[in-house]
Design a protein around this motif. Structure first.
Motif, PDB file in Angstrom:
ATOM      1  N   PRO A   1       0.818  -1.224   0.000  1.00 42.82           N
ATOM      2  CA  PRO A   1       0.000   0.000   0.000  1.00 42.82           C
ATOM      3  C   PRO A   1       0.848   1.269   0.000  1.00 42.82           C
ATOM      4  CG  PRO A   1      -0.776  -1.557   1.668  1.00 42.82           C
ATOM      5  CD  PRO A   1       0.550  -2.056   1.184  1.00 42.82           C
ATOM      6  N   ARG A   2       2.066   1.175   0.525  1.00 40.62           N
ATOM      7  CA  ARG A   2       2.925   2.356   0.626  1.00 40.62           C
ATOM      8  C   ARG A   2       4.363   1.873   0.816  1.00 40.62           C
ATOM      9  NH1 ARG A   2       4.565   6.880   0.041  1.00 40.62           N
ATOM     10  NH2 ARG A   2       3.687   8.842   0.802  1.00 40.62           N
ATOM     11  N   LYS A   3       5.308   2.783   0.877  1.00 43.53           N
ATOM     12  CA  LYS A   3       6.713   2.407   1.041  1.00 43.53           C
ATOM     13  C   LYS A   3       6.930   1.668   2.355  1.00 43.53           C
ATOM     14  CE  LYS A   3       7.750   7.075   2.723  1.00 43.53           C
ATOM     15  NZ  LYS A   3       8.468   8.329   2.408  1.00 43.53           N
ATOM     16  N   PHE A   4       8.035   0.930   2.404  1.00 42.07           N
ATOM     17  CA  PHE A   4       8.338   0.086   3.558  1.00 42.07           C
ATOM     18  C   PHE A   4       9.843   0.150   3.790  1.00 42.07           C
ATOM     19  CE2 PHE A   4       8.926  -3.774   5.994  1.00 42.07           C
ATOM     20  CZ  PHE A   4       7.740  -3.921   6.709  1.00 42.07           C
ATOM     21  N   LYS A   5      10.253   0.404   5.044  1.00 43.56           N
ATOM     22  CA  LYS A   5      11.663   0.599   5.349  1.00 43.56           C
ATOM     23  C   LYS A   5      12.103  -0.316   6.487  1.00 43.56           C
ATOM     24  CE  LYS A   5      11.627   5.415   3.787  1.00 43.56           C
ATOM     25  NZ  LYS A   5      11.909   6.835   4.144  1.00 43.56           N
ATOM     26  N   ILE A   6      13.322  -0.855   6.336  1.00 45.39           N
ATOM     27  CA  ILE A   6      13.886  -1.787   7.310  1.00 45.39           C
ATOM     28  C   ILE A   6      15.287  -1.323   7.692  1.00 45.39           C
ATOM     29  CG2 ILE A   6      14.641  -4.174   7.721  1.00 45.39           C
ATOM     30  CD1 ILE A   6      12.580  -5.107   5.695  1.00 45.39           C
ATOM     31  N   ALA A   7      15.632  -1.457   8.965  1.00 46.04           N
ATOM     32  CA  ALA A   7      16.981  -1.153   9.432  1.00 46.04           C
ATOM     33  C   ALA A   7      17.392  -2.142  10.511  1.00 46.04           C
ATOM     34  CB  ALA A   7      17.056   0.273   9.980  1.00 46.04           C
ATOM     35  N   ILE A   8      18.710  -2.380  10.595  1.00 43.50           N
ATOM     36  CA  ILE A   8      19.269  -3.253  11.625  1.00 43.50           C
ATOM     37  C   ILE A   8      20.293  -2.458  12.426  1.00 43.50           C
ATOM     38  CG2 ILE A   8      20.395  -5.445  12.116  1.00 43.50           C
ATOM     39  CD1 ILE A   8      19.667  -6.397   9.340  1.00 43.50           C
ATOM     40  N   ALA A   9      20.121  -2.420  13.731  1.00 42.39           N
ATOM     41  CA  ALA A   9      21.031  -1.690  14.609  1.00 42.39           C
ATOM     42  C   ALA A   9      21.781  -2.661  15.507  1.00 42.39           C
ATOM     43  CB  ALA A   9      20.261  -0.697  15.469  1.00 42.39           C
ATOM     44  N   ILE A  10      23.008  -2.265  15.857  1.00 44.27           N
ATOM     45  CA  ILE A  10      23.807  -3.048  16.799  1.00 44.27           C
ATOM     46  C   ILE A  10      24.048  -2.192  18.036  1.00 44.27           C
ATOM     47  CG2 ILE A  10      25.965  -4.292  17.176  1.00 44.27           C
ATOM     48  CD1 ILE A  10      26.262  -4.590  14.173  1.00 44.27           C
ATOM     49  N   PRO A  11      23.374  -2.494  19.148  1.00 43.87           N
ATOM     50  CA  PRO A  11      23.638  -1.722  20.367  1.00 43.87           C
ATOM     51  C   PRO A  11      25.131  -1.804  20.737  1.00 43.87           C
ATOM     52  CG  PRO A  11      21.694  -3.107  20.611  1.00 43.87           C
ATOM     53  CD  PRO A  11      22.367  -3.533  19.343  1.00 43.87           C
ATOM     54  N   PRO A  12      25.673  -0.747  21.343  1.00 46.90           N
ATOM     55  CA  PRO A  12      24.967   0.391  21.957  1.00 46.90           C
ATOM     56  C   PRO A  12      24.750   1.581  21.031  1.00 46.90           C
ATOM     57  CG  PRO A  12      27.278   0.478  22.548  1.00 46.90           C
ATOM     58  CD  PRO A  12      27.114  -0.767  21.727  1.00 46.90           C
ATOM     59  N   ASN A  13      25.064   1.440  19.728  1.00 45.94           N
ATOM     60  CA  ASN A  13      24.968   2.589  18.828  1.00 45.94           C
ATOM     61  C   ASN A  13      23.776   2.441  17.887  1.00 45.94           C
ATOM     62  OD1 ASN A  13      25.468   4.919  17.457  1.00 45.94           O
ATOM     63  ND2 ASN A  13      27.261   4.164  16.355  1.00 45.94           N
ATOM     64  N   ASN A  14      22.811   3.324  18.040  1.00 41.36           N
ATOM     65  CA  ASN A  14      21.639   3.330  17.163  1.00 41.36           C
ATOM     66  C   ASN A  14      21.905   4.249  15.957  1.00 41.36           C
ATOM     67  OD1 ASN A  14      19.063   3.055  16.092  1.00 41.36           O
ATOM     68  ND2 ASN A  14      18.117   4.450  17.570  1.00 41.36           N
ATOM     69  N   ASP A  15      22.970   3.976  15.220  1.00 39.91           N
ATOM     70  CA  ASP A  15      23.397   4.867  14.144  1.00 39.91           C
ATOM     71  C   ASP A  15      22.475   4.831  12.933  1.00 39.91           C
ATOM     72  OD1 ASP A  15      24.209   2.270  13.613  1.00 39.91           O
ATOM     73  OD2 ASP A  15      26.045   2.868  12.591  1.00 39.91           O
ATOM     74  N   VAL A  16      21.563   3.871  12.874  1.00 39.71           N
ATOM     75  CA  VAL A  16      20.624   3.796  11.751  1.00 39.71           C
ATOM     76  C   VAL A  16      19.240   4.343  12.112  1.00 39.71           C
ATOM     77  CG1 VAL A  16      21.786   1.833  10.668  1.00 39.71           C
ATOM     78  CG2 VAL A  16      19.976   1.412  12.349  1.00 39.71           C
ATOM     79  N   ASP A  17      19.075   4.869  13.317  1.00 44.10           N
ATOM     80  CA  ASP A  17      17.745   5.301  13.771  1.00 44.10           C
ATOM     81  C   ASP A  17      16.718   4.195  13.532  1.00 44.10           C
ATOM     82  OD1 ASP A  17      17.777   7.719  15.104  1.00 44.10           O
ATOM     83  OD2 ASP A  17      17.799   8.913  13.280  1.00 44.10           O
ATOM     84  N   VAL A  18      16.958   3.074  14.191  1.00 45.36           N
ATOM     85  CA  VAL A  18      16.164   1.875  13.939  1.00 45.36           C
ATOM     86  C   VAL A  18      14.675   2.095  14.184  1.00 45.36           C
ATOM     87  CG1 VAL A  18      16.451   0.904  16.269  1.00 45.36           C
ATOM     88  CG2 VAL A  18      16.154  -0.640  14.307  1.00 45.36           C
TER      89      VAL A  18
END
Length: 570
Positions: free
Chosen positions: A210-227
């Motif tokens: 129905p609309r765009k879809f976004k996926i991200a993978i983060a590795i704590p302790p740094n949320n550098d991808v704005d998960v």
């Protein structure tokens, strides 16, 4: 008794365009061949997004061309798909070459760890796509109602499991790519399917999402991808020995909204459980499928996963996901984020190789008269044997540098005076802006061309307050769609009209809490007038270790946003 039924909502026009498109073909090929105009048909502009491109025009020239009774100065943005933002030096050199030939001698690093070109003319689109295909790259599904480029934490210094996480990122990305042959047929001249054949989309179906879809993978302790800004986020769970165990699953993030429409809002994703590492692709596919089947196809402003969840509840979505999977997610595992920015300068990874993170202001790579950045990166690529990594914060990592090769790279960095972040203020290296004018058709105000100047003025305020070295996230967008993730910034500025912005405050420094509207439609003078006393008070009254976003919430400047549908506008 007469039985009544609830009528099915009418599908949006875009849904009808997708259905009639023959798996994203439409009349794109004919439009590309039409030399009488620089544009393509309006319906095809919707389909073109699935191929990685948007039709735009130069808005700096729009009024003048209207006066001259000329059609707009049509051009195209084209975005690549680069899972995790990684490419080889040979691929970088090709990207550089294509930018010089077709992209106005500039490359834009995006917040989704990829590159995009602007100012591409219609007749240049095919040769550009063929050029990126020559080095095994693609623009398929970089835009459109599909899963887009999958993000992954950028720098392997933080975990021995980084490469394994990157491998899962690539597997998810490849698994969720559309299967239509239209892309290679239209752009690369491959043979069209026969009359007795039809494309098949085993995951998306004929209507895609129905609309765009976004996926991200983060590795704590740094949320550098704005998960938490993503429809689907995976948070790596790594044991004390550095081994990847699995992933917490977070759903329902999204940044877009519409000014004046309280039914639209950004949302931070909700953690709903945990899966073993070898189940992550299966989970990704089925989260997407639930949204495919239950997302709103009548109102595109209400079509993202976040609204499906808030309409039906987090519990409903988790139960439905478990039903699709045929097994249940486990309880979420403990984790903690401490930062969400990039780690600048040279760092040594667990692979015993070196990684240099360069500060690229707003992701813009080109040659300025006093800063030949594009040339410098070209020269590095010629001698580099590792890789290049684009971060989700629009920066660039020269990755996989050996001990033997490091002096040569260092010499080029010194020769071209490349910025590794140490030469910049803490505010500037935590700033981010979308493109906005002159190319984005949605922009209401400047962003990329203005934010650096505003940061300079705020640097003076922070210096006088003794906070020059204290990191505060500041992000600006030219419209409320949120491409630079402004609603997760401690200071967010969202364009309302030329020179006017909505000022948002109070997000969590680690990207786990949204900010909230503080002042509406303010110009530079008022932005500085509002922030100066607030920053001065923060310098004097903050608690030990307290971040700026937490301080403004504690002091009551804005309320904390706990539940977006209730709190963001309320």
């Amino acid at each position: 008794m007469t039985q009544t039924t609830t009528p099915t909502p009418a599908r949006s026009e875009v849904e009808k365009i997708k259905e009639a498109s023959n798996y994203l073909r439409g009349t794109i090929a004919a439009g590309l061949a039409d030399a009488l105009t620089g544009a393509i048909a309006e319906k095809d502009t919707q389909l073109l997004k699935f191929h990685g491109s948007y039709m735009q025009d130069d808005r700096d020239l729009r009024l003048e061309r209207q006066k001259q009774k000329l059609e707009p100065a049509y051009q195209f943005m084209i975005r690549l798909r680069m899972a995790g933002g990684v490419c080889t030096p040979a691929q970088w050199l090709k990207l550089d070459e294509l930018a010089q030939r077709y992209g106005g001698n500039t490359i834009r690093l995006t917040t989704r760890q990829t590159v995009q070109y602007h100012n591409v003319l219609k007749h240049q689109l095919r040769p550009l796509v063929r050029g990126i295909d020559e080095v095994a790259m693609t623009s398929i599904a970089a835009c459109g109602d599909v899963n887009r480029n999958v993000l992954s934490s950028s720098n392997p210094f933080q975990s021995p499991a980084h490469q394994e996480v990157t491998d899962w990122c690539i597997k998810i990305d490849q698994h969720l790519r559309p299967q239509t042959t239209a892309y290679r047929e239209i752009w690369l001249g491959e043979k069209r399917l026969g009359a007795d054949q039809e494309d098949h989309e085993p995951i998306y179906g004929k209507l895609y999402l129905p609309r765009k879809f976004k996926i991200a993978i983060a590795i704590p302790p740094n949320n550098d991808v704005d998960v938490f800004a993503n429809d689907l986020g995976f948070i790596a769970i790594i044991d004390a020995a550095g081994k990847l165990q699995g992933f917490n699953v977070a759903i329902g993030g999204g940044m877009g909204m519409t000014h004046g429409d309280a039914a639209t809002y950004p949302r931070a994703a909700t953690v709903i459980g945990y899966c073993a590492a070898d189940k992550v692709v299966e989970v990704a596919e089925n989260v997407l499928k639930v949204q495919r089947d239950f997302g709103d196809r009548s109102n595109r402003k209400h079509a993202r996963l976040k609204y499906t969840i808030d309409d039906r509840s987090v519990e409903w979505y988790r139960d439905e996901l478990n039903r699709y999977l045929g097994w249940s997610l486990e309880a979420a595992r403990p984790y903690a984020f401490t930062t969400n920015g990039d780690q600048y300068g040279w760092l040594k990874g667990s692979d015993e190789r070196w990684y240099l993170t360069l500060f690229i202001q707003n992701g813009r790579i080109k040659d300025w008269h006093d800063y030949p950045l594009m040339t410098a990166l070209r020269e590095i690529a010629k001698v580099h044997s590792g890789d290049f990594r684009i971060t989700a914060n629009q920066n660039l990592i020269i990755g996989g540098v050996t001990d033997a090769q490091k002096p040569r790279i260092e010499a080029l960095v010194k020769q071209y005076r490349l910025l590794d972040g140490s030469q910049q203020s803490a505010l500037r290296v935590n700033s981010m802006a979308c493109v906005a004018f002159p190319t984005c058709g949605l922009a209401l105000a400047e962003s990329e061309r203005y934010l650096p100047d505003l940061v300079t003025k705020l640097e003076d305020v922070l210096r006088e307050a003794g906070l020059a070295d204290d990191p505060i996230t500041i992000r600006m967008t030219g419209c409320p769609n949120g491409c630079a993730r402004p609603y997760l910034a401690e200071i967010g500025l969202v364009g309302r009209s030329p020179g006017k912005y909505n000022l948002y405050l109070g997000a969590g420094f680690t990207g786990d809490r949204l900010n909230k509207l503080y002042k509406e439609s303010v110009g530079e003078e008022q932005i500085l007038a509002e922030l100066t006393p607030l920053i001065q008070r923060y310098a004097k009254e903050r608690e030990a270790g307290e971040k700026f976003g937490d301080f403004v919430v504690r002091k009551g400047y804005v309320k904390a946003v706990i539940e977006a549908s209730r709190d963001f506008h309320g």
